[in-house]
Design a protein around this motif. Structure first.
Motif, PDB file in Angstrom:
ATOM      1  N   PHE A  30      -1.575 -17.276  66.954  1.00 48.48           N
ATOM      2  CA  PHE A  30      -2.283 -16.803  65.755  1.00 48.48           C
ATOM      3  C   PHE A  30      -2.836 -15.405  66.050  1.00 48.48           C
ATOM      4  N   THR A  31      -2.314 -14.425  65.305  1.00 44.61           N
ATOM      5  CA  THR A  31      -2.618 -13.022  65.615  1.00 44.61           C
ATOM      6  C   THR A  31      -3.166 -12.297  64.372  1.00 44.61           C
ATOM      7  N   PRO A  32      -4.426 -12.611  63.989  1.00 41.79           N
ATOM      8  CA  PRO A  32      -4.929 -12.019  62.731  1.00 41.79           C
ATOM      9  C   PRO A  32      -5.057 -10.504  62.777  1.00 41.79           C
ATOM     10  N   HIS A  33      -5.178  -9.966  63.988  1.00 47.34           N
ATOM     11  CA  HIS A  33      -5.467  -8.528  64.055  1.00 47.34           C
ATOM     12  C   HIS A  33      -4.275  -7.681  64.473  1.00 47.34           C
ATOM     13  N   SER A  34      -3.121  -8.318  64.652  1.00 48.39           N
ATOM     14  CA  SER A  34      -1.963  -7.473  64.967  1.00 48.39           C
ATOM     15  C   SER A  34      -0.718  -7.984  64.256  1.00 48.39           C
ATOM     16  N   PRO A  35       0.181  -7.047  63.943  1.00 45.25           N
ATOM     17  CA  PRO A  35       1.389  -7.450  63.226  1.00 45.25           C
ATOM     18  C   PRO A  35       2.279  -8.326  64.088  1.00 45.25           C
ATOM     19  N   VAL A  36       3.077  -9.154  63.440  1.00 45.77           N
ATOM     20  CA  VAL A  36       4.066  -9.954  64.147  1.00 45.77           C
ATOM     21  C   VAL A  36       5.207  -9.027  64.552  1.00 45.77           C
ATOM     22  N   ASP A  37       5.698  -9.164  65.818  1.00 48.92           N
ATOM     23  CA  ASP A  37       6.820  -8.313  66.210  1.00 48.92           C
ATOM     24  C   ASP A  37       7.951  -9.137  66.813  1.00 48.92           C
TER      25      ASP A  37
ATOM     26  N   SER B  76      10.402 -15.211  66.222  1.00 52.38           N
ATOM     27  CA  SER B  76      10.008 -16.620  66.315  1.00 52.38           C
ATOM     28  C   SER B  76       8.608 -16.865  65.735  1.00 52.38           C
ATOM     29  N   HIS B  77       7.849 -15.796  65.499  1.00 51.70           N
ATOM     30  CA  HIS B  77       6.523 -15.953  64.882  1.00 51.70           C
ATOM     31  C   HIS B  77       6.510 -15.458  63.437  1.00 51.70           C
ATOM     32  N   PHE B  78       7.671 -15.096  62.941  1.00 49.82           N
ATOM     33  CA  PHE B  78       7.760 -14.485  61.618  1.00 49.82           C
ATOM     34  C   PHE B  78       8.276 -15.518  60.619  1.00 49.82           C
ATOM     35  N   PHE B  79       7.532 -15.745  59.544  1.00 50.29           N
ATOM     36  CA  PHE B  79       7.935 -16.784  58.582  1.00 50.29           C
ATOM     37  C   PHE B  79       8.092 -16.214  57.180  1.00 50.29           C
ATOM     38  N   GLY B  80       8.952 -16.885  56.416  1.00 44.56           N
ATOM     39  CA  GLY B  80       9.148 -16.483  55.022  1.00 44.56           C
ATOM     40  C   GLY B  80       9.813 -15.125  54.908  1.00 44.56           C
ATOM     41  N   ARG B  81       9.659 -14.507  53.734  1.00 46.13           N
ATOM     42  CA  ARG B  81      10.156 -13.142  53.500  1.00 46.13           C
ATOM     43  C   ARG B  81      11.662 -13.011  53.652  1.00 46.13           C
ATOM     44  N   GLU B  82      12.403 -14.107  53.466  1.00 41.43           N
ATOM     45  CA  GLU B  82      13.858 -14.055  53.692  1.00 41.43           C
ATOM     46  C   GLU B  82      14.513 -12.983  52.818  1.00 41.43           C
TER      47      GLU B  82
ATOM     48  N   ARG C 250      -2.712  -3.951  50.787  1.00 43.96           N
ATOM     49  CA  ARG C 250      -3.222  -4.057  52.154  1.00 43.96           C
ATOM     50  C   ARG C 250      -3.054  -5.495  52.674  1.00 43.96           C
ATOM     51  N   GLY C 251      -2.556  -5.610  53.891  1.00 43.95           N
ATOM     52  CA  GLY C 251      -2.543  -6.911  54.573  1.00 43.95           C
ATOM     53  C   GLY C 251      -1.507  -7.921  54.109  1.00 43.95           C
ATOM     54  N   VAL C 252      -0.512  -7.506  53.319  1.00 43.82           N
ATOM     55  CA  VAL C 252       0.476  -8.507  52.870  1.00 43.82           C
ATOM     56  C   VAL C 252       1.540  -8.794  53.921  1.00 43.82           C
ATOM     57  N   GLY C 253       1.625  -7.933  54.945  1.00 43.50           N
ATOM     58  CA  GLY C 253       2.621  -8.177  56.008  1.00 43.50           C
ATOM     59  C   GLY C 253       3.700  -7.106  56.078  1.00 43.50           C
ATOM     60  N   LYS C 254       3.384  -5.902  55.650  1.00 36.54           N
ATOM     61  CA  LYS C 254       4.374  -4.809  55.616  1.00 36.54           C
ATOM     62  C   LYS C 254       4.844  -4.429  57.021  1.00 36.54           C
ATOM     63  N   THR C 255       3.858  -4.177  57.913  1.00 31.98           N
ATOM     64  CA  THR C 255       4.216  -3.738  59.259  1.00 31.98           C
ATOM     65  C   THR C 255       5.004  -4.827  59.988  1.00 31.98           C
ATOM     66  N   SER C 256       4.574  -6.086  59.811  1.00 33.04           N
ATOM     67  CA  SER C 256       5.271  -7.197  60.482  1.00 33.04           C
ATOM     68  C   SER C 256       6.720  -7.262  60.040  1.00 33.04           C
ATOM     69  N   LEU C 257       6.955  -7.138  58.742  1.00 30.50           N
ATOM     70  CA  LEU C 257       8.342  -7.194  58.246  1.00 30.50           C
ATOM     71  C   LEU C 257       9.147  -6.046  58.845  1.00 30.50           C
TER      72      LEU C 257
ATOM     73  N   LYS D  23       3.975 -22.546  56.258  1.00 29.68           N
ATOM     74  CA  LYS D  23       4.868 -22.477  57.434  1.00 29.68           C
ATOM     75  C   LYS D  23       4.133 -21.821  58.607  1.00 29.68           C
ATOM     76  N   ILE D  24       3.379 -20.763  58.321  1.00 28.69           N
ATOM     77  CA  ILE D  24       2.628 -20.086  59.400  1.00 28.69           C
ATOM     78  C   ILE D  24       1.645 -21.075  60.033  1.00 28.69           C
ATOM     79  N   ILE D  25       0.944 -21.821  59.165  1.00 29.91           N
ATOM     80  CA  ILE D  25      -0.085 -22.748  59.666  1.00 29.91           C
ATOM     81  C   ILE D  25       0.559 -23.879  60.488  1.00 29.91           C
TER      82      ILE D  25
ATOM     83  N   ALA E 112      -4.768 -16.664  56.965  1.00 27.63           N
ATOM     84  CA  ALA E 112      -4.231 -17.899  57.556  1.00 27.63           C
ATOM     85  C   ALA E 112      -4.322 -17.801  59.087  1.00 27.63           C
ATOM     86  N   HIS E 113      -3.927 -16.634  59.626  1.00 30.58           N
ATOM     87  CA  HIS E 113      -3.998 -16.442  61.088  1.00 30.58           C
ATOM     88  C   HIS E 113      -5.445 -16.514  61.578  1.00 30.58           C
ATOM     89  N   LEU E 114      -6.345 -15.856  60.855  1.00 32.69           N
ATOM     90  CA  LEU E 114      -7.739 -15.778  61.305  1.00 32.69           C
ATOM     91  C   LEU E 114      -8.383 -17.167  61.367  1.00 32.69           C
TER      92      LEU E 114
HETATM   93  N1  LIG Z   1       6.041 -13.009  57.884  1.00 36.17           N
HETATM   94  C1  LIG Z   1       4.948 -13.284  58.598  1.00 36.17           C
HETATM   95  N2  LIG Z   1       4.856 -14.433  59.311  1.00 36.17           N
HETATM   96  C2  LIG Z   1       3.749 -14.703  60.024  1.00 36.17           C
HETATM   97  N3  LIG Z   1       2.656 -13.902  60.085  1.00 36.17           N
HETATM   98  C3  LIG Z   1       2.691 -12.755  59.395  1.00 36.17           C
HETATM   99  C4  LIG Z   1       3.826 -12.365  58.629  1.00 36.17           C
HETATM  100  N4  LIG Z   1       3.587 -11.184  58.057  1.00 36.17           N
HETATM  101  C5  LIG Z   1       2.355 -10.821  58.459  1.00 36.17           C
HETATM  102  N5  LIG Z   1       1.799 -11.743  59.264  1.00 36.17           N
HETATM  103  C6  LIG Z   1       0.448 -11.682  59.849  1.00 36.17           C
HETATM  104  O1  LIG Z   1      -0.405 -11.197  58.807  1.00 36.17           O
HETATM  105  C7  LIG Z   1      -1.329 -10.222  59.259  1.00 36.17           C
HETATM  106  C8  LIG Z   1      -1.126  -8.915  58.518  1.00 36.17           C
HETATM  107  O2  LIG Z   1       0.179  -8.429  58.805  1.00 36.17           O
HETATM  108  P1  LIG Z   1       0.551  -6.889  58.845  1.00 36.17           P
HETATM  109  O3  LIG Z   1      -0.344  -6.151  59.776  1.00 36.17           O
HETATM  110  O4  LIG Z   1       2.000  -6.825  59.061  1.00 36.17           O
HETATM  111  O5  LIG Z   1       0.201  -6.494  57.328  1.00 36.17           O
HETATM  112  P2  LIG Z   1       0.187  -5.048  56.673  1.00 36.17           P
HETATM  113  O6  LIG Z   1       0.603  -5.230  55.259  1.00 36.17           O
HETATM  114  O7  LIG Z   1       0.961  -4.101  57.487  1.00 36.17           O
HETATM  115  O8  LIG Z   1      -1.369  -4.706  56.757  1.00 36.17           O
HETATM  116  P3  LIG Z   1      -2.061  -3.278  56.513  1.00 36.17           P
HETATM  117  O9  LIG Z   1      -1.980  -3.028  55.042  1.00 36.17           O
HETATM  118  O10 LIG Z   1      -3.475  -3.507  56.984  1.00 36.17           O
HETATM  119  O11 LIG Z   1      -1.315  -2.269  57.335  1.00 36.17           O
HETATM  120  C9  LIG Z   1      -1.121 -10.143  60.760  1.00 36.17           C
HETATM  121  O12 LIG Z   1      -2.023 -11.030  61.320  1.00 36.17           O
HETATM  122  C10 LIG Z   1       0.286 -10.670  60.995  1.00 36.17           C
HETATM  123  O13 LIG Z   1       0.330 -11.299  62.242  1.00 36.17           O
END
Ligand SMILES: Nc1ncnc2c1ncn2[C@@H]1O[C@H](COP(=O)(O)OP(=O)(O)OP(=O)(O)O)[C@@H](O)[C@H]1O
Ligand SMILES: [Mg+2]
Length: 412
Positions: free
Chosen positions: A23-30, A33-39, A62-69, A243-245, A275-277
């Motif tokens: 669970f990584t609330p403060h950093s993007p998924v890279d 195996s920790h990345f869910f959805g967004r197919e 903000r925070g929807v998961g852009k960097t992780s994707l 799925k993340i949970i 969810a991560h937090l």
């Molecule tokens: N597809 C995913 N599966 C699991 N966890 C995710 C996914 N996408 C994002 N997260 C989680 O959600 C949180 C926010 O993700 P991320 O930093 O990628 O968002 P962001 O849109 O880039 O945020 P910001 O707008 O602050 O730059 C992080 O804790 C990350 O680990």
């Protein structure tokens, strides 16, 4: 159990358990195996990157998961399709400009940019001087004097940068481009993308930023639209949040109750950060107690910890808004009702319905309307008016924060 000096013992057990890698609330998924959805978004991203002349722009709230994707997909792509090409990442902040971004990519690709020679010539008559880049040698002219100057030339020119990158391959990820406040810098980035596309470059640009439309991030540059394909990220579905949970707890061999999963999904409202937090706080408590079952009691404590760990911007604006009223409790209820609304924009009537359904309170629409108008009228308020009779939260993450605070109040 004792926590040891400064809580070191507790901390050591948590670190050893690996919960913070799951669970990584403060950093993007890279990692896939920790990345869910967004197919759907991920496959669009992949097909765009693999099309000659196309580059990608990922945008959303903000925070929807852009960097992780962006990061996860780039890594998979580089490993599985692009044969391990170079990956370069630049995170922008307010001190960045087109030049600093260009500098980053040149440096990473080991393109010498310091020793570019130009020859500055001036007419003997003292007329306007011109600069001509030379490959060596002096300009032989009896009427002109020439001085060789060694300096960083053309770093601010998209076409010069594109020329340097012509033969390179890989992915250059430019994150947080919304931090570039000067429209001119965004425009130049768009020009660079256009030039790389025209040159059929194998170096792909991925731009990522917070925006409600893609053109906000490219300063409305018209001709870039053909080669910079947009991937808009909306909130995740409740199923993907689940799925993340569930996958996270499974990796840790912990078992959340159905009620906990439903509550965390509801609070998260499609924002994976929450969810991560909350899950991290639950998982940490479970490691310390040695009880693998994550119950409602564990969740109540976890919500308290999550509120403490939330961004100051959210905590401060929520508290200062409510405390600016004589009877904060009345406003707190209205804000809570608003946070239950599923759509970004809501009316006093919607709040009334949710207060009835969720906390069994019947409040007249006129009363809600008055309170909402007062909240929206506060400078630096947390809710704003967005149309006739419609309101929205200024920060889209606020409803999740409000629900966490409510969870803490309920658990007291
Ligand atoms: N597809 C995913 N599966 C699991 N966890 C995710 C996914 N996408 C994002 N997260 C989680 O959600 C949180 C926010 O993700 P991320 O930093 O990628 O968002 P962001 O849109 O880039 O945020 P910001 O707008 O602050 O730059 C992080 O804790 C990350 O680990
Ligand atoms: Mg990000």
């Amino acid at each position: 159990m004792s926590n040891g000096t400064f809580g070191i013992e507790r901390e050591a057990r948590i670190v050893k358990s690996g919960v913070r890698r799951v669970f990584t609330p403060h950093s993007p998924v890279d990692d896939a195996s920790h990345f869910f959805g967004r197919e759907e978004e991920a496959s669009r991203f992949v097909s765009v990157i693999n099309t000659e002349g196309l580059h990608v722009l990922v945008y959303g709230d903000r925070g929807v998961g852009k960097t992780s994707l962006a990061i996860t997909t780039c890594r998979v792509l580089l490993q599985q399709i692009m044969g391990g090409g170079k990956y370069i990442e630049k995170r922008c902040d307010s001190s960045d400009s087109f030049e600093t971004i260009a500098l980053k990519v040149l440096k990473e690709l080991k393109i010498g940019y310091q020793n570019i020679e130009t020859t500055q010539t001036s007419n003997s008559g003292g007329k306007a001087s011109i600069r001509i880049p030379v490959a060596g040698g002096e300009i032989d002219s009896s009427r002109q004097s020439a001085t060789k100057v060694t300096h960083q030339v053309n770093l601010s020119s998209p076409s010069w940068i594109a020329e340097q990158l012509q033969e390179k391959s890989g992915i250059f990820l430019i994150d947080e481009i919304d931090a570039l406040s000067d429209r001119e810098d965004r425009k130049k980035l768009a020009e660079l993308v256009k030039l790389l596309s025209d040159n059929k470059s194998k170096l792909k640009i991925v731009m990522v930023g917070i925006a409600s439309t893609g053109s906000d991030l490219t300063a409305g540059h018209p001709s870039v639209q053909r080669c910079l394909k947009e991937v808009q990220l909306k909130r995740m579905s409740d199923d993907d949040i689940k799925k993340i949970i569930l996958n996270g707890f499974k990796k840790l061999s912990q078992i959340p109750s159905d009620d906990v999963v439903t509550k965390v999904t509801d609070i998260s409202a499609g924002l994976p950060h929450f969810a991560h937090l909350i899950c991290l706080k639950c998982a940490e408590a479970s490691v310390i107690s040695g009880n693998k079952h994550v119950s409602n009691d564990v969740l109540d404590d976890a919500l308290n910890e999550s509120v403490k760990d939330s961004e100051n911007a959210l905590k401060d604006s929520y508290t200062s808004c409510l405390h600016s009223f004589n009877k904060p409790i009345e406003y707190k209820l209205i804000v809570l009702g608003a946070s239950y609304c599923k759509t970004a924009e809501f009316r006093p009537f919607d709040i009334r319905q949710h207060l009835r359904d969720r906390v069994s309170l019947d409040v007249e629409v006129q009363v809600i309307n008055r309170r909402l108008t007062a909240v929206a009228g506060r400078p630096g308020g947390i809710i704003e008016k967005c149309g006739r009779g419609y309101y929205r939260f200024v920060d889209p993450r606020m409803p999740s924060f409000v629900k966490m605070v409510h969870g803490v109040d309920r658990g007291k």
